[in-house]
Design an enzyme around this catalytic site. Structure first.
Site, short mmCIF file in Angstrom:
data_model
loop_
_atom_site.label_atom_id
_atom_site.label_comp_id
_atom_site.label_asym_id
_atom_site.label_seq_id
_atom_site.Cartn_x
_atom_site.Cartn_y
_atom_site.Cartn_z
N ASP A 142 14.42 56.76 68.80
CA ASP A 142 14.75 56.54 67.39
C ASP A 142 16.18 56.00 67.31
O ASP A 142 17.14 56.71 67.59
CB ASP A 142 14.63 57.85 66.60
CG ASP A 142 13.18 58.26 66.38
OD1 ASP A 142 12.34 58.02 67.27
OD2 ASP A 142 12.90 58.83 65.31
N LYS B 94 11.82 52.91 60.11
CA LYS B 94 11.97 54.30 59.64
C LYS B 94 13.02 54.34 58.55
O LYS B 94 14.07 53.68 58.65
CB LYS B 94 12.39 55.16 60.86
CG LYS B 94 12.69 56.61 60.56
CD LYS B 94 13.04 57.36 61.86
CE LYS B 94 13.56 58.74 61.62
NZ LYS B 94 13.92 59.47 62.87
N LYS C 4 7.77 55.11 59.34
CA LYS C 4 8.08 56.54 59.38
C LYS C 4 9.05 56.90 58.26
O LYS C 4 10.25 56.62 58.36
CB LYS C 4 8.68 56.92 60.74
CG LYS C 4 9.07 58.40 60.83
CD LYS C 4 9.66 58.74 62.20
CE LYS C 4 10.22 60.15 62.23
NZ LYS C 4 10.83 60.49 63.54
#
Length: 312
Positions: free
Chosen positions: A149, A212, A248
């Site tokens: 991430d 995300k 996400k």
């Protein structure tokens, strides 16, 4: 990078021209559509399906300075077996930890199928030299991370230095090897929906496997509107390139009711192809406990006691 965008990233000016040439976002219309989709009701049978689907989409996360191996092991055990009283309960998609805890997390999840994700690239600020960011990524991947991430440098983005953001994402993607890359925009700091749309396209063109919303470390995290905008971007990107990218939302999603609203957004915006944890995740650890309690309520007709789920 899809060949269709080779010309777009040829120089600072071509990238800027492309991003500022994207259709502007109708903020009022976007928020109204997100709100209307959030009011849809679903049948009890569909709710049971949605709860299990949402559980399977959670990245169970601990990102605190006080994280210990014991806490990470407990997190891994909970991810692999969320409800010890019901072995039919789906496992979560992943556990997410700092790079130095990846090996511990890998051992904890074992062969359960739960992925191990790690934040890297100077999380959560994203403010460090690229060599430091790449070192973060390599450390996590070498320890066994399945997913990385990455948070973008918002300072570079907001000053209009889009090429730096693009090049850093591309370099991190290369350092990931076979690990999947989630690119975090920290939408609450990007100020406008137009900026969220531009960041989405930079991430997708540079090779993100997921885009995300947030780190979960700021005041404004995932919202239905910014998630809807990102779902539209991945839908349009696949239409142009044939490449599918995941989404996400992270931070601030705490209830089963909220999770169902997001699943409706996915189904009615990107389509059912995204209703799978390979393409959609929730970055919302506290959500899991509410999903487990609602799941038991559907099965038994009553809510469990306060000791049914662990308090995070």
């Amino acid at each position: 990078m899809p060949t269709a965008f080779a010309d777009v990233t040829a120089s600072d000016s071509t990238l800027r021209r492309f991003l500022h040439g994207l259709p502007g976002v109708d903020a009022v219309g976007l928020e109204a559509r997100a709100a209307s989709l959030g009011t849809r009701s679903i049948k009890t049978t569909a709710k049971a399906y949605a709860i299990d689907l949402a559980i399977s989409m959670i990245d169970l996360t601990t990102l605190e300075g006080a994280d210990t191996p014991g806490k990470v092991r407990a997190l891994g055990a909970k991810a692999a077996n969320p409800d010890p009283t019901d072995r039919e309960t789906p496992r979560t998609a992943a556990v997410c930890v700092y790079p130095d805890m990846v090996a511990t997390a890998k051992e904890a999840v074992g062969n359960s199928g739960v992925k191990v994700a790690s934040v890297a690239t100077a999380f959560p600020a994203g403010r460090a030299a690229i060599e430091v960011k790449l070192g973060d990524v390599r450390e996590a991947v070498a320890a066994g991370a399945d997913e990385i991430d990455m948070v973008i440098d918002r300072g570079a983005f907001l000053s209009g230095d889009y090429m730096t953001v693009f090049e850093q994402i591309r370099a991190v993607k290369e350092a990931c090897g076979t690990a999947r890359l989630k690119v975090i925009f920290e939408t609450g700091e990007l100020s406008t929906y137009d900026n969220i749309k531009r960041a989405s396209w930079i991430g997708m063109i540079a090779g993100a496997d997921f885009i995300k919303t947030s780190t979960g470390k700021v005041g404004v995290n995932a919202t239905p509107a910014n998630t809807l905008l990102m779902l539209e971007a991945v839908r349009d990107f696949r239409a142009q390139t044939g490449v599918q990218i995941g989404v996400k939302p992270a931070g601030g999603i705490r209830s089963t009711k909220d999770a169902v609203k997001f699943l409706v957004l996915v189904n009615e915006t990107a389509g059912p192809d995204w209703l799978d944890n390979h393409w959609f995740r929730f970055g919302a650890s506290s959500l899991l406990n509410d999903l487990l309690m609602q799941r038991q309520k559907l099965a038994t007709g009553r809510y469990s006691g306060p000791d049914y789920v662990t308090v995070d």
